[in-house]
Design an enzyme around this catalytic site. Structure first.
Site, short mmCIF file in Angstrom:
data_model
loop_
_atom_site.label_atom_id
_atom_site.label_comp_id
_atom_site.label_asym_id
_atom_site.label_seq_id
_atom_site.Cartn_x
_atom_site.Cartn_y
_atom_site.Cartn_z
N SER A 51 1.82 -5.46 3.20
CA SER A 51 3.28 -5.44 3.33
C SER A 51 3.95 -6.60 2.58
O SER A 51 5.09 -6.95 2.86
CB SER A 51 3.66 -5.46 4.82
OG SER A 51 2.91 -6.42 5.51
N CYS A 56 0.86 -1.18 0.00
CA CYS A 56 0.00 0.00 0.00
C CYS A 56 0.90 1.23 0.00
O CYS A 56 2.12 1.13 0.18
CB CYS A 56 -0.89 0.00 1.25
SG CYS A 56 0.10 0.09 2.75
N GLU A 80 0.38 -0.66 16.11
CA GLU A 80 -0.32 0.58 15.70
C GLU A 80 -1.27 1.03 16.80
O GLU A 80 -1.31 2.23 17.16
CB GLU A 80 -1.13 0.33 14.41
CG GLU A 80 -1.97 1.55 14.02
CD GLU A 80 -3.03 1.25 12.97
OE1 GLU A 80 -2.77 0.46 12.05
OE2 GLU A 80 -4.13 1.84 13.08
FE1 F3S Z 1 -3.34 1.89 5.26
FE2 F3S Z 1 -1.04 0.99 4.44
FE3 F3S Z 1 -1.13 3.17 5.85
S1 F3S Z 1 -2.73 -0.25 5.16
S2 F3S Z 1 -2.83 2.85 7.17
S3 F3S Z 1 -2.00 2.93 3.81
S4 F3S Z 1 0.38 1.56 6.04
#
Ligand code: F3S
Length: 298
Positions: free
Chosen positions: A266, A12, A125
């Site tokens: 990831s 992502c 997180e």
């Molecule tokens: Fe979403 Fe990736 Fe950030 S899953 S919160 S864009 S690290």
């Protein structure tokens, strides 16, 4: 066998940004550290170590003048404050989406609101986000939300702020909202599930409902990969989670006409490509999906 590959599979925006920042930082700083895993993928973390980024679990061992990259999940506020006070140079690779939740939580605290985080209490997180206010309530499921309200009727009267872990399953967050909206008198809701997660989960569900076997690729520590697997399991009879192609069992696909493939945020493109190649003898991948994978550089 045909393989349906999710276009959203793989890195992502936040993970790509963190890995790029780490590489750029390693070039100009020796030594350079990362505090814990920069992202939840063993292959990527090992690759970063080969590029000279030393992994440490302990912020105490860092000294003035050292450079440390803060992981994409973010860090506990006390740790960040401690590093700044010591004069350690921090390169913050926390995903901007996570930083936004940290800010919302801190702001809510200033407004005198109690924060509820829908997420996994043990995930870095969530631990990091919760540290940006005092006394955050971390609840992993809507059942736990209902229980928390039942335990003390005064909870319904509190000014509350509701947020979600960025990778939370949409349905869990929606059910939690419903329960709180029904019973609480002063509630602010921020839907903080990130867009990348939303798209990935939606696409995984679409594919899983059409295939005989669904393969989910990603590290076993990865929360978003775990959620993808859970979503697929409600829609597809056979779902497997693997970290790499060598874990695939060919017997799974006996009699299967169409299989699905997705991956966590990831998971590097190289690993997805290997899994795809192992699954499919005929190249039935959609051209544009394959192009997108090839364009990923990690
Ligand atoms: Fe979403 Fe990736 Fe950030 S899953 S919160 S864009 S690290």
């Amino acid at each position: 066998m045909k393989v349906m590959l999710a276009k959203s599979a793989g890195f992502c925006y936040g993970v790509k940004r963190a890995v790029e920042l780490a590489h750029a930082t390693a070039e100009g700083n020796n030594p350079c550290y990362m505090l814990g895993d920069l992202i939840h993928n063993t292959h990527v973390v090992e690759d970063l170590a080969r590029c000279g980024i030393v992994k440490t679990q302990c912020s105490e061992m860092l000294n003035v003048g050292d450079t440390v990259v803060i992981r994409s999940h973010g860090e506990h506020k006390k740790v960040l404050d401690g590093l700044a006070a010591k004069g350690v140079h921090c390169v913050n690779a926390t995903c901007p989406n996570v930083m936004q939740i940290q800010q919302r939580i801190a702001q809510s605290q200033q407004e005198g609101r109690r924060c509820i985080i829908i997420g996994d209490p043990g995930h870095p997180e969530v631990v990091g986000v919760a540290s940006f206010c005092q006394d955050a309530m971390i609840l992993p499921t809507s059942e736990k939300v209902a229980q928390w309200l039942e335990n003390d009727s005064q909870n319904c009267e509190l000014p509350l702020t509701l947020v979600a872990q960025t990778t939370c399953i949409q349905e869990i967050f929606e059910n939690s909202q419903k329960i709180l909206k029904k019973q609480c008198t002063n509630l602010k809701i921020f839907d903080t599930i990130c867009n990348a997660t939303y798209k990935r989960q939606t696409e995984a569900a679409e594919i899983a409902s059409q295939v005989g076997v669904m393969v989910v690729v990603g590290d076993r520590k990865s929360a978003n990969t775990k959620h993808l697997k859970e979503i697929c399991q409600t829609l597809c009879p056979v779902v497997v989670q693997i970290e790499q192609a060598s874990e695939l069992d060919g017997n799974l696909f006996v009699g299967c006409q169409v299989a699905g493939l997705t991956a966590g945020a990831s998971t590097p493109a190289g690993i997805i490509k290997e899994v795809y190649a192992t699954m499919s003898e005929e190249n039935m991948i959609q051209e544009e999906s394959f192009e997108e994978l090839l364009n990923q550089s990690f």
